[in-house]
Design a protein around this motif. Structure first.
Motif, mmCIF file in Angstrom:
data_model
loop_
_atom_site.group_PDB
_atom_site.id
_atom_site.type_symbol
_atom_site.label_atom_id
_atom_site.label_comp_id
_atom_site.label_asym_id
_atom_site.label_seq_id
_atom_site.Cartn_x
_atom_site.Cartn_y
_atom_site.Cartn_z
ATOM 1 N N ASN A 113 -4.286 2.692 -6.044
ATOM 2 C CA ASN A 113 -3.580 1.861 -5.123
ATOM 3 C C ASN A 113 -4.544 0.799 -4.679
ATOM 4 O OD1 ASN A 113 -2.690 1.004 -2.797
ATOM 5 N ND2 ASN A 113 -2.297 2.722 -1.762
ATOM 6 N N SER A 168 0.970 -1.205 0.022
ATOM 7 C CA SER A 168 -0.136 -0.186 0.062
ATOM 8 C C SER A 168 0.911 1.161 0.022
ATOM 9 C CB SER A 168 -1.100 0.141 1.221
ATOM 10 O OG SER A 168 -1.819 1.135 1.145
ATOM 11 N N ALA A 215 0.943 3.855 -2.979
ATOM 12 C CA ALA A 215 0.693 5.444 -2.820
ATOM 13 C C ALA A 215 1.876 6.458 -3.087
ATOM 14 C CB ALA A 215 0.637 5.470 -1.286
ATOM 15 N N HIS A 233 -5.485 0.391 -0.859
ATOM 16 C CA HIS A 233 -6.040 1.449 -0.167
ATOM 17 C C HIS A 233 -7.198 1.009 0.580
ATOM 18 C CE1 HIS A 233 -6.978 5.432 1.026
ATOM 19 N NE2 HIS A 233 -8.286 5.567 0.202
ATOM 20 N N ARG A 234 -7.460 1.287 1.872
ATOM 21 C CA ARG A 234 -8.536 1.205 2.850
ATOM 22 C C ARG A 234 -8.776 -0.384 2.658
ATOM 23 N NH1 ARG A 234 -13.286 5.382 1.811
ATOM 24 N NH2 ARG A 234 -13.930 4.323 3.934
#
Length: 343
Positions: free
Chosen positions: A119, A104, A108, A122-123
Motif C-alpha cells: 500500500n 489508501s 489496503a 500507508h502512513r
C-alpha cells in the motif's frame, strides 16, 4: 507531470467507468474482483459514497497509467509525488486528503486479497484538516427563510426548505430520499433517510408546519414512485441546484451574505439553535444521525462567539462614549460615528 486543471471531470464517475479504467491500466481479474468487494463493503454501501470513492481513486489510476506503472506494485515515493502534484495543482487540502485516503483504503483491501504488493499510501503524511468556521444562521433567520419560501416560492421549494430545517438532514439525504421513504410510526409521520454508511435514519415530520407544506407539494407532485423531491421529468435534484436555490432565497429574504449559504449551513444552524435552546446533546445527536457525540459537540462553538470578551469590551467602550457625550452635549444615545469623536 501535471494533473489536469481544477474542474476537469474525473476519469471515472461510476463502477462501469472504473472497471474500464482498471482494464486499461492492466488490472487483473483478481484486482477487478477485489475492487468490487471493496466498493460493496459496509463503509461504502451507500451509492453516493461509492460514487465518491470511484471518482477519487480514478484520478490515481489516471496518474499511474500516464506514468506507465504497474498499479499493483507502486512505491511510496510515487504516491508522495502524486500528492505533491495535487498540491501544486492548487487542490484544496480537504480534496487532497480525501483522494489520498480513498487510495489508501483501496490498496489496503487489495493487499487483503493478495492483489497488491504494498500500500504506497500507508502512513503517508496527509494534509491537515481545514479549520475554517462554518456559516450558520440564527433561528430567526431560519424562520425567515421558511416563511419567505412559503410566501413567494413554489410548493416544492417551501417543502424543501421546511424539511431541511425540520430534520437537519444532509444534502445527500435530501436529494437521495425516495417518496416511499415517507411513512407512519404510530401517530407520527416518519421520513426514513439514508445516513452515512447506508444506515437508515428515521426523522419525525412535524404536523404544524413541515407536514402541511409536504402535503401541498405532494398534491402537485403526485404519487408516482421515485425521488421525493423530483424535477419535472422525475429525476432527482442536483446538489448544486439546491445550493443555488437556498442562496437565491436567502438573498430575496434579506439574509446577509447569501452567497455563502450552503445546505450544510442549514444543518449546522439547526443543530446550533437546538443546543443553544437547551435540547440535550443526545437528542440533537439522534436528529443529526451522528455516530459519535463528539461530532455533535462541535456545533457548540457558537456559544464561544457569544461569550467572546469582545462583546464585554464593546459594552465598556460604549459606556465610556456615553459618559463623554453626556459631559459635552447632554444625555443622548451614542451613535457609531460618535465613537471616533469621543475617543
Amino acid at each position: 507531470m501535471q494533473l489536469p486543471a481544477k474542474g476537469t471531470p474525473p476519469p471515472a464517475r461510476d463502477a462501469s467507468g472504473l472497471a474500464t479504467l482498471l482494464r486499461t491500466a492492466g488490472a487483473t481479474d483478481t484486482v477487478l474482483a477485489a475492487t468490487g468487494g471493496w466498493l460493496l463493503s459496509e463503509r461504502r454501501s451507500s451509492p453516493a459514497t461509492q460514487d465518491g470513492y470511484i471518482r477519487d481513486v480514478s484520478w490515481w489510476l489516471w496518474w499511474i497509467q500516464a506514468r506507465g506503472m504497474d498499479l499493483t506494485d507502486v512505491s511510496f515515493i510515487e504516491a508522495d509525488t502524486y500528492a505533491a502534484a495535487m498540491r501544486h495543482a492548487g487542490l484544496a487540502p480537504g480534496t487532497r486528503r480525501r483522494r489520498l485516503s480513498a487510495c489508501s483504503s483501496w490498496y489496503a483491501y487489495l493487499q487483503r486479497a493478495d492483489a497488491a504488493v504494498r500500500n504506497p499510501f500507508h502512513r503517508m503524511d496527509l494534509p491537515k484538516r481545514a479549520s475554517k468556521p462554518s456559516r450558520y444562521l440564527t433561528e430567526a433567520q431560519l424562520d425567515d427563510l421558511v416563511m419567505h419560501a412559503v410566501a413567494h416560492q413554489s410548493a416544492r421549494t417551501a417543502a424543501i426548505v421546511a424539511v431541511l430545517k425540520a430534520t437537519a438532514c444532509r444534502i445527500s439525504e435530501l436529494t437521495g430520499v425516495q417518496l416511499a421513504a415517507l411513512g407512519h410510526a404510530g401517530d407520527h409521520w416518519i421520513l426514513t433517510l439514508t445516513a452515512k454508511g447506508g444506515r437508515p435514519h428515521r426523522v419525525v415530520i412535524d404536523d404544524d408546519v413541515t407536514g402541511p407544506l409536504l402535503d401541498a407539494y405532494l398534491a402537485e407532485r403526485g404519487s408516482a414512485p421515485g425521488p421525493l423531491f423530483a424535477t419535472r421529468t422525475g429525476a432527482r435534484l442536483q446538489r448544486s441546484y439546491v445550493q443555488e436555490l437556498l442562496q437565491r432565497l436567502a438573498s430575496s429574504a434579506g439574509i446577509p451574505d447569501p452567497h455563502t449559504l450552503t445546505p450544510h449551513a442549514i444543518r449546522h444552524s439547526v443543530a446550533t439553535a437546538l443546543l443553544r435552546a437547551g435540547e440535550p446533546l443526545d437528542v440533537v445527536q439522534a436528529l443529526l444521525g451522528h455516530a459519535d457525540p463528539r461530532t455533535t459537540q462541535a456545533y457548540l462553538h457558537v456559544d464561544q462567539l457569544e461569550r467572546s470578551p469582545a462583546h464585554r469590551a464593546g459594552r465598556r467602550l460604549a459606556a465610556v462614549v456615553a459618559r463623554r457625550l453626556h459631559s459635552r452635549t447632554g444625555t443622548r444615545e451614542p451613535r457609531p460615528a460618535d465613537i471616533a469623536q469621543a475617543t
